[in-house]
Design a protein around this motif. Structure first.
Motif, mmCIF file in Angstrom:
data_model
loop_
_atom_site.group_PDB
_atom_site.id
_atom_site.type_symbol
_atom_site.label_atom_id
_atom_site.label_comp_id
_atom_site.label_asym_id
_atom_site.label_seq_id
_atom_site.Cartn_x
_atom_site.Cartn_y
_atom_site.Cartn_z
ATOM 1 N N PHE A 112 0.844 -1.186 0.000
ATOM 2 C CA PHE A 112 0.000 0.000 0.000
ATOM 3 C C PHE A 112 0.883 1.240 0.000
ATOM 4 C CE2 PHE A 112 0.888 -0.680 4.476
ATOM 5 C CZ PHE A 112 1.114 0.597 4.967
ATOM 6 N N HIS A 113 0.295 2.361 -0.367
ATOM 7 C CA HIS A 113 0.965 3.661 -0.324
ATOM 8 C C HIS A 113 0.176 4.581 0.588
ATOM 9 C CE1 HIS A 113 3.759 2.968 -3.749
ATOM 10 N NE2 HIS A 113 2.794 2.138 -4.136
ATOM 11 N N LYS A 114 0.891 5.335 1.397
ATOM 12 C CA LYS A 114 0.269 6.382 2.217
ATOM 13 C C LYS A 114 0.616 7.727 1.576
ATOM 14 C CE LYS A 114 -1.937 8.005 5.851
ATOM 15 N NZ LYS A 114 -1.406 7.926 7.225
ATOM 16 N N MET A 115 -0.423 8.499 1.219
ATOM 17 C CA MET A 115 -0.231 9.800 0.581
ATOM 18 C C MET A 115 -1.185 10.810 1.213
ATOM 19 S SD MET A 115 0.266 8.856 -3.485
ATOM 20 C CE MET A 115 1.019 10.473 -3.830
ATOM 21 N N HIS A 116 -0.912 12.077 0.968
ATOM 22 C CA HIS A 116 -1.858 13.100 1.412
ATOM 23 C C HIS A 116 -1.832 14.293 0.476
ATOM 24 C CE1 HIS A 116 0.759 16.323 3.069
ATOM 25 N NE2 HIS A 116 1.587 15.347 3.397
ATOM 26 N N GLY A 117 -2.967 15.002 0.439
ATOM 27 C CA GLY A 117 -3.079 16.283 -0.239
ATOM 28 C C GLY A 117 -3.441 17.323 0.790
ATOM 29 N N LEU A 118 -2.478 18.135 1.182
ATOM 30 C CA LEU A 118 -2.683 19.182 2.195
ATOM 31 C C LEU A 118 -3.151 18.601 3.533
ATOM 32 C CD1 LEU A 118 -4.453 21.942 0.040
ATOM 33 C CD2 LEU A 118 -2.010 21.648 0.474
ATOM 34 N N GLY A 119 -2.667 17.403 3.867
ATOM 35 C CA GLY A 119 -3.025 16.794 5.139
ATOM 36 C C GLY A 119 -4.253 15.913 5.084
#
Length: 266
Positions: free
Chosen positions: A5-12
């Protein structure tokens, strides 16, 4: 079976992304909720599953923190474009186009819809000014940007007790699919926004919320396009004109990748 899996965020606004394009993932509401749990799972606002698509580069499915599957997520769209290099995404809310833009990503969301049955509402109402009120929040504009939103403009978004008002608005019987709740203020030509996301609660940023609020402000001639939308996690630039799609530009951050045995959560 171990899955990456990948952990990502857009502005938190953070996501766990699983790739089911070559090996299918049998996602359920219970599994999505378990993976999203911040104490017992990986932890995220939304769980994203990538699947094969016959009409776009990739199909993106979205489950909120509570395990409910939803139609669209702007911040997740930017993350998936950044992760996969896809130029088109199939979502339940429509086709999203995307591309790298400087140090960030720009995605092109479907044109907003304002019909009461497009949002949807439980019965016909004037979506430009709903005859409804919850405490200090009155007469919002309602629209769909792939998922449903109401937008309230207030003198100061920081003093609204959205953690208390958000749940009652989200679950109001007028909104059969529930609703995302945005409170916004204008300062020096920019929009300052807080969003209560259905199924996730207060988040650091909401991409579709930024789009919905920008469209609402442009429709009411409060701002001109493009407009910057500031949220707790950072800012997005939204570009829109009547009859056109909505362009959203902002960062997409890859945090880490890992492996997990999905069976332990089944």
């Amino acid at each position: 079976m171990t899955r990456q899996f990948h952990k990502m965020h857009g502005l938190g606004n953070d996501f766990v992304i699983l790739d089911g394009r070559t090996q299918a993932v049998a996602m359920t509401a219970e599994l999505a909720r378990a993976l999203a749990d911040r104490q017992l799972g990986i932890g995220c606002d939304q769980l994203i599953l990538l699947e094969p698509s016959t009409i776009a580069d990739v199909k993106m499915r979205i489950w909120n923190h509570d395990g409910g599957e939803v139609e669209s997520c702007g911040n997740a769209s930017r993350c998936v474009v950044a992760l996969t290099g896809a130029e088109t995404l199939e979502t339940s809310g429509g086709i999203v186009a995307g591309s790298s833009k400087g140090s960030g990503v720009e995605v092109d969301l479907p044109a907003p819809r304002f019909g009461w049955d497009d949002i949807p509402l439980s019965y016909p109402m004037d979506t430009a000014r709903l005859p409804m009120a919850w405490g200090p929040l009155t007469h919002p504009l309602a629209l769909s940007v792939g998922n449903p939103h109401v937008v309230f403009f207030v003198p100061d978004e920081r003093i609204i007790e959205l953690d208390e008002l958000g749940p009652s608005i989200e679950h109001d019987p007028a909104f059969p699919d529930r609703i995302n709740v945005n409170v916004a203020a204008l300062r020096e030509g920019d929009i300052y926004l807080r969003t209560w996301e259905r199924g996730s609660g207060l988040t650091l940023a909401c991409g579709t919320g930024a789009c919905a609020t920008a469209v609402a402000a442009i429709v009411q001639k409060m701002v001109t396009s493009p407009v910057r939308v500031h949220m707790r996690g950072g800012e997005l630039t939204i570009t829109w004109a009547p009859g056109e799609t909505i362009r959203m530009q902002g960062p997409a951050t890859h945090v880490f990748k890992g492996e997990i045995e999905l069976e332990q959560f089944a």
